[in-house]
Design a protein around this motif. Structure first.
Motif, PDB file in Angstrom:
ATOM      1  N   ASP A 111      24.127  -1.794  26.353  1.00  0.00           N
ATOM      2  CA  ASP A 111      24.563  -3.195  26.256  1.00  0.00           C
ATOM      3  C   ASP A 111      25.850  -3.415  27.019  1.00  0.00           C
ATOM      4  O   ASP A 111      26.005  -4.389  27.748  1.00  0.00           O
ATOM      5  N   PHE A 112      26.777  -2.486  26.830  1.00  0.00           N
ATOM      6  CA  PHE A 112      28.062  -2.633  27.492  1.00  0.00           C
ATOM      7  C   PHE A 112      27.902  -2.549  29.001  1.00  0.00           C
ATOM      8  O   PHE A 112      28.519  -3.303  29.761  1.00  0.00           O
ATOM      9  N   LYS A 113      27.011  -1.613  29.423  1.00  0.00           N
ATOM     10  CA  LYS A 113      26.790  -1.470  30.868  1.00  0.00           C
ATOM     11  C   LYS A 113      26.215  -2.751  31.432  1.00  0.00           C
ATOM     12  O   LYS A 113      26.612  -3.234  32.494  1.00  0.00           O
ATOM     13  N   GLU A 114      25.252  -3.329  30.689  1.00  0.00           N
ATOM     14  CA  GLU A 114      24.606  -4.558  31.150  1.00  0.00           C
ATOM     15  C   GLU A 114      25.632  -5.686  31.229  1.00  0.00           C
ATOM     16  O   GLU A 114      25.672  -6.451  32.178  1.00  0.00           O
ATOM     17  N   GLN A 115      26.487  -5.739  30.198  1.00  0.00           N
ATOM     18  CA  GLN A 115      27.498  -6.798  30.166  1.00  0.00           C
ATOM     19  C   GLN A 115      28.424  -6.680  31.369  1.00  0.00           C
ATOM     20  O   GLN A 115      28.746  -7.665  32.033  1.00  0.00           O
ATOM     21  N   THR A 116      28.837  -5.426  31.666  1.00  0.00           N
ATOM     22  CA  THR A 116      29.726  -5.223  32.808  1.00  0.00           C
ATOM     23  C   THR A 116      29.034  -5.632  34.099  1.00  0.00           C
ATOM     24  O   THR A 116      29.636  -6.250  34.967  1.00  0.00           O
ATOM     25  N   ARG A 117      27.741  -5.317  34.186  1.00  0.00           N
ATOM     26  CA  ARG A 117      27.009  -5.695  35.397  1.00  0.00           C
ATOM     27  C   ARG A 117      26.978  -7.203  35.566  1.00  0.00           C
ATOM     28  O   ARG A 117      27.229  -7.722  36.660  1.00  0.00           O
ATOM     29  N   ILE A 118      26.717  -7.901  34.457  1.00  0.00           N
ATOM     30  CA  ILE A 118      26.658  -9.367  34.534  1.00  0.00           C
ATOM     31  C   ILE A 118      28.015  -9.934  34.924  1.00  0.00           C
ATOM     32  O   ILE A 118      28.125 -10.828  35.752  1.00  0.00           O
ATOM     33  N   HIS A 128      26.154 -23.499  30.939  1.00  0.00           N
ATOM     34  CA  HIS A 128      26.903 -24.586  31.548  1.00  0.00           C
ATOM     35  C   HIS A 128      28.022 -24.074  32.439  1.00  0.00           C
ATOM     36  O   HIS A 128      28.300 -24.664  33.471  1.00  0.00           O
ATOM     37  N   ASN A 129      28.689 -23.009  31.997  1.00  0.00           N
ATOM     38  CA  ASN A 129      29.777 -22.486  32.834  1.00  0.00           C
ATOM     39  C   ASN A 129      30.106 -21.056  32.409  1.00  0.00           C
ATOM     40  O   ASN A 129      29.523 -20.538  31.462  1.00  0.00           O
ATOM     41  N   ASP A 130      31.037 -20.428  33.106  1.00  0.00           N
ATOM     42  CA  ASP A 130      31.337 -19.013  32.869  1.00  0.00           C
ATOM     43  C   ASP A 130      32.541 -18.789  31.977  1.00  0.00           C
ATOM     44  O   ASP A 130      33.182 -17.743  32.049  1.00  0.00           O
ATOM     45  N   PHE A 131      32.872 -19.758  31.140  1.00  0.00           N
ATOM     46  CA  PHE A 131      34.071 -19.618  30.319  1.00  0.00           C
ATOM     47  C   PHE A 131      34.010 -18.370  29.438  1.00  0.00           C
ATOM     48  O   PHE A 131      34.973 -17.607  29.349  1.00  0.00           O
ATOM     49  N   LEU A 132      32.857 -18.192  28.781  1.00  0.00           N
ATOM     50  CA  LEU A 132      32.757 -17.038  27.883  1.00  0.00           C
ATOM     51  C   LEU A 132      32.914 -15.732  28.647  1.00  0.00           C
ATOM     52  O   LEU A 132      33.528 -14.781  28.170  1.00  0.00           O
ATOM     53  N   LYS A 133      32.363 -15.723  29.875  1.00  0.00           N
ATOM     54  CA  LYS A 133      32.465 -14.493  30.667  1.00  0.00           C
ATOM     55  C   LYS A 133      33.920 -14.213  31.005  1.00  0.00           C
ATOM     56  O   LYS A 133      34.376 -13.069  30.958  1.00  0.00           O
ATOM     57  N   LEU A 134      34.649 -15.264  31.336  1.00  0.00           N
ATOM     58  CA  LEU A 134      36.054 -15.069  31.675  1.00  0.00           C
ATOM     59  C   LEU A 134      36.811 -14.544  30.474  1.00  0.00           C
ATOM     60  O   LEU A 134      37.618 -13.609  30.577  1.00  0.00           O
ATOM     61  N   ARG A 135      36.521 -15.116  29.324  1.00  0.00           N
ATOM     62  CA  ARG A 135      37.244 -14.674  28.133  1.00  0.00           C
ATOM     63  C   ARG A 135      36.902 -13.223  27.809  1.00  0.00           C
ATOM     64  O   ARG A 135      37.776 -12.413  27.498  1.00  0.00           O
ATOM     65  N   THR A 136      35.600 -12.895  27.918  1.00  0.00           N
ATOM     66  CA  THR A 136      35.191 -11.510  27.657  1.00  0.00           C
ATOM     67  C   THR A 136      35.889 -10.559  28.599  1.00  0.00           C
ATOM     68  O   THR A 136      36.404  -9.517  28.192  1.00  0.00           O
ATOM     69  N   MET A 137      35.910 -10.939  29.885  1.00  0.00           N
ATOM     70  CA  MET A 137      36.530 -10.056  30.857  1.00  0.00           C
ATOM     71  C   MET A 137      37.987  -9.832  30.514  1.00  0.00           C
ATOM     72  O   MET A 137      38.488  -8.716  30.542  1.00  0.00           O
ATOM     73  N   LEU A 138      38.664 -10.920  30.164  1.00  0.00           N
ATOM     74  CA  LEU A 138      40.088 -10.790  29.905  1.00  0.00           C
ATOM     75  C   LEU A 138      40.331  -9.908  28.692  1.00  0.00           C
ATOM     76  O   LEU A 138      41.191  -9.028  28.698  1.00  0.00           O
ATOM     77  N   ILE A 139      39.548 -10.117  27.654  1.00  0.00           N
ATOM     78  CA  ILE A 139      39.798  -9.368  26.431  1.00  0.00           C
ATOM     79  C   ILE A 139      39.390  -7.912  26.581  1.00  0.00           C
ATOM     80  O   ILE A 139      40.145  -7.001  26.239  1.00  0.00           O
TER      81      ILE A 139
END
Lengths: 338, 366
Positions: free
Chosen positions: B226-233, B273-284
């Motif tokens: 899961d983590f690998k997939e998340q990082t890929r996305i 709709h947008n990549d907000f969640l991705k940005l937050r995930t990346m930052l955290i």
């Protein structure tokens, strides 16, 4: 006048007499027939309209022009450029099209200004544009003062300059203020908020109010100018417009199916923005202003006011040049300061 | 349950049990200590006015960092230069404290001539490095405050066709000093196709100009799928196209954070709709990595440059003893020069003696 008057001039008097009812109105002269004569002449001659679009790259200028005239009239549609590279200096690109609707022909010239406001240092970026506008006035003047001048002087003067304001939602930028301050003195400026689908309705109202305040406090007179209102009726109509500017517009040249109808719009995951729906954006108001109601007025103000000011200044300049050459001390002739 | 499995679960195992040394408990100790100490993170936001920077920061951290904000009008903007405004908040979540500093740069890109607008920003970044270097080389190193900029969100306007000349110049000026994360602001202006096109354009231009943006580290091979997939996305979505909002809108019966338009509602936390969640995930998830890269790469670059140039850092009346391993060059150079001078002197004296001897011989012969 309820009596059918002889409107078509190729009907002979007898025919008119046959058609007329026994209740002939002897007080009717037929002056209003001139409207029809003018209409026929105008249909034959066609109209000219020169619109300039100014704004940073990416604000949807070309798309808006295509949307306004429902055909591919913009620079991007004509000059096939695959890469939209920002030019290093401002270029002025003029594209003309002949379009026709219901027998009325129009020569539409769209003047594009790629490179405006895109550099890191944008100082004096308005100069090439000012020069272009003045050059058009000059060309017209030269033709006018010719001894053997053409019957119909080709009109390349810029009738209207649409200025695109980026939808920041806060206020005008220093570049916007500087540009509009200078250019509102030589051409009709119609400011619009570009890509307005990025603002909610409250943000839009706040932004517009802020812009109107800043235009007022900087003494910028945009079209329709208050001082050129001719009568009370004009003033009433124009006041309503002045309360709505700048129009928040969205442009699109793609059609989508909405509620069974094909409409111009932008389709996103959260909804479709309909360009001609006044609940969504104010494109319809802009189109009405520019084309359906005020087109002739725009041209009139350009020729009778802006052009005249230029002409007076130019002729005064050449006067002082002559007096100076002859050693006559120059008087303080009123010259309109740019 | 075997010892190994118990260890994996982080349970406390009795150290008296045979075959068990106990250092597998170290990560827990580190974890407890860090949680107690709290984390520090400095985030810089750079971008033109009106790109929604403040709204995005407030949305990311669910706080209001700018309670008494006054946006200046155009006339005031003409006079202003770029300012640096740092605001700090202490956020706590489940016992973990984060001391977050957001460095804002109002005035960036506003002026008609933006030639100099980033010199202020670069000096600020360098100052923080300088201060840290000074503290680190000091006598009392117990409470070093880390104000170095760990990450810089650079806001790109969604209206253009890619990067503007100013964007390129700025990113090239700071990519060696700070982790640059490009973000496409106000992404609700774009349809999906326009967004993909813009992202591709931006990535191409970043390549073309040799700009080094922050790269997410690849997931280790022993992490779960899961983590690998998340990082890929996450990696595939850079630059993130975000929308920020702090208003709650009623949509489809539930309250969501979003923006209400006449044609629909843009939901901030909806990944479609947008990549907000991705940005937050990346930052955290990568906050730690961002800090590490700042320390190991950018700070070390700064430090070696600085020491090569300056040599001595003295203040508060004491001269820093330059450790022989780290900065031998300045001292060696001094020694070399002294040696050379001494040698030159010796040679001169030898010449003089030789001349005098020759003279004496001559007079002796006469």
């Amino acid at each position: 006048m309820s009596v059918p008057s002889c409107q078509l001039f190729d009907q002979t008097k007898e025919e008119c007499g046959v058609m007329q009812s026994p209740l002939v109105d002897f007080s009717y002269v037929g002056i209003d027939a001139i409207l029809e004569q003018m209409r026929r002449k105008a249909m034959k001659q066609g109209f000219e309209l020169n619109i300039m679009v100014v704004g940073q790259s990416g604000l949807g200028k070309s798309t808006l022009m295509n949307t306004l005239f429902k055909s591919k009239v913009s620079r991007k549609s004509v000059l096939a450029t695959s890469q939209e590279k920002i030019p290093k200096t401002i270029e002025i690109k003029s594209i003309s099209h002949d379009i026709e609707e219901k027998g009325v022909r129009m020569k539409l010239t769209v003047i594009d200004t790629p490179g405006f406001g895109d550099q890191i240092n944008n100082e004096n970026c308005w100069q090439p544009i000012m020069k272009f506008i003045n050059d058009q006035y000059e060309a017209y003047l030269q033709e006018e003062i010719n001894i053997n001048r053409k019957k119909r002087i080709p009109d390349s003067r810029v009738h209207c300059c649409i200025y695109f304001i980026p939808p920041t939602g806060h206020c005008l930028r220093p570049l916007d203020v500087e540009f509009m301050k200078r250019l509102s003195k030589v051409v009709n400026i119609v400011p619009v908020i570009a890509k307005a689908d990025t603002l909610t309705l409250e943000e839009r109202d706040f932004f517009k109010k802020k812009i109107r305040e800043e235009l007022r406090s900087n003494g910028i007179d945009v079209y329709p100018q208050k001082e050129f209102d001719e009568d009370a009726e004009d003033r009433m109509i124009n006041e309503k417009i002045r309360e709505m500017i700048p129009f928040a517009v969205v442009g699109s040249d793609q059609e989508y199916q909405v509620n069974g109808r094909r409409l111009l719009g932008r389709k996103t995951k959260w909804g479709t923005i309909e360009v001609e729906n006044i609940a969504h954006c104010e494109f319809a108001y802009l189109r009405d202003l520019l084309i359906r109601t005020h087109m002739q007025n725009i041209k009139d103000i350009t020729s009778s006011i802006h052009y005249e000011m230029y002409r007076v200044r130019r002729l005064n300049e050449s006067n002082t040049a002559v007096t100076q050459a002859n050693g006559i001390p120059e008087h303080h002739l009123s010259a309109h300061e740019m | 349950m075997s010892q190994a499995e118990k260890m994996k679960q982080g349970q406390f195992t009795n150290p008296e049990t045979p075959g068990y040394v106990g250092f597998a408990n170290l990560p827990n100790q580190v974890h407890r200590k860090s949680v107690k100490k709290g984390f520090e993170f400095t985030l810089m936001v750079v971008g033109e006015s009106g790109l929604g920077k403040s709204t995005l920061i407030n949305s990311l951290f669910l706080t209001d960092l700018y309670p008494e904000r006054v946006i200046p009008g155009a006339a005031e903007k003409i006079e202003r230069t770029v300012q640096i405004e740092a605001s700090t908040v202490e956020i706590e979540e489940r016992g973990v404290k984060l001391r977050l500093t957001v460095v804002d740069t109002p005035g960036y890109g506003d002026a008609i001539n933006s030639q100099d607008c980033f010199s202020t920003i670069i000096s600020y970044i360098d100052d923080q490095f300088e201060r840290y270097l000074h503290d680190e080389s000091g006598l009392n190193r117990r409470h070093i405050v880390d104000n170095r900029v760990h990450c810089c969100f650079y806001f790109i306007s969604p209206l253009g066709h890619g990067l503007k000349p100013l964007d390129v110049q700025f990113m090239k000026a700071i990519h060696n000093k700070v982790n640059v994360v490009p973000v496409i602001a106000k992404a609700d202006t774009l349809t999906l196709r326009e967004r993909e096109r813009l992202k591709r354009r931006i990535l191409d231009e970043i390549d073309e100009h040799g700009i080094k943006i922050y790269h997410l580290p690849d997931a280790e091979s022993d992490e779960d799928e899961d983590f690998k997939e998340q990082t890929r996305i996450l990696k595939a979505s850079i630059p993130f196209a975000v929308v920020g909002s702090n208003q709650q809108i009623e949509a489809k019966g539930k309250k969501v954070r979003g923006r209400l338009y006449p044609w629909g509602v843009v939901e901030v936390e909806n990944p479609e709709h947008n990549d907000f969640l991705k940005l937050r995930t990346m930052l955290i998830t990568h906050m730690q990595d961002l800090q590490e890269v700042t320390q190991d790469l950018h700070y070390e670059n700064f430090r070696s440059d600085r020491l090569k140039r300056g040599g001595r850092l003295s203040s508060h009346g004491y001269v820093l003893p330059l450790s022989p391993a780290k900065a031998p060059e300045p001292e060696e150079m001094d020694k070399d020069m002294i040696l050379q001078e001494k040698e030159a002197e010796l040679r001169r004296m030898q010449e003089m003696i030789a001349q005098m001897q020759a003279k004496m011989q001559k007079t002796g012969e006469e």
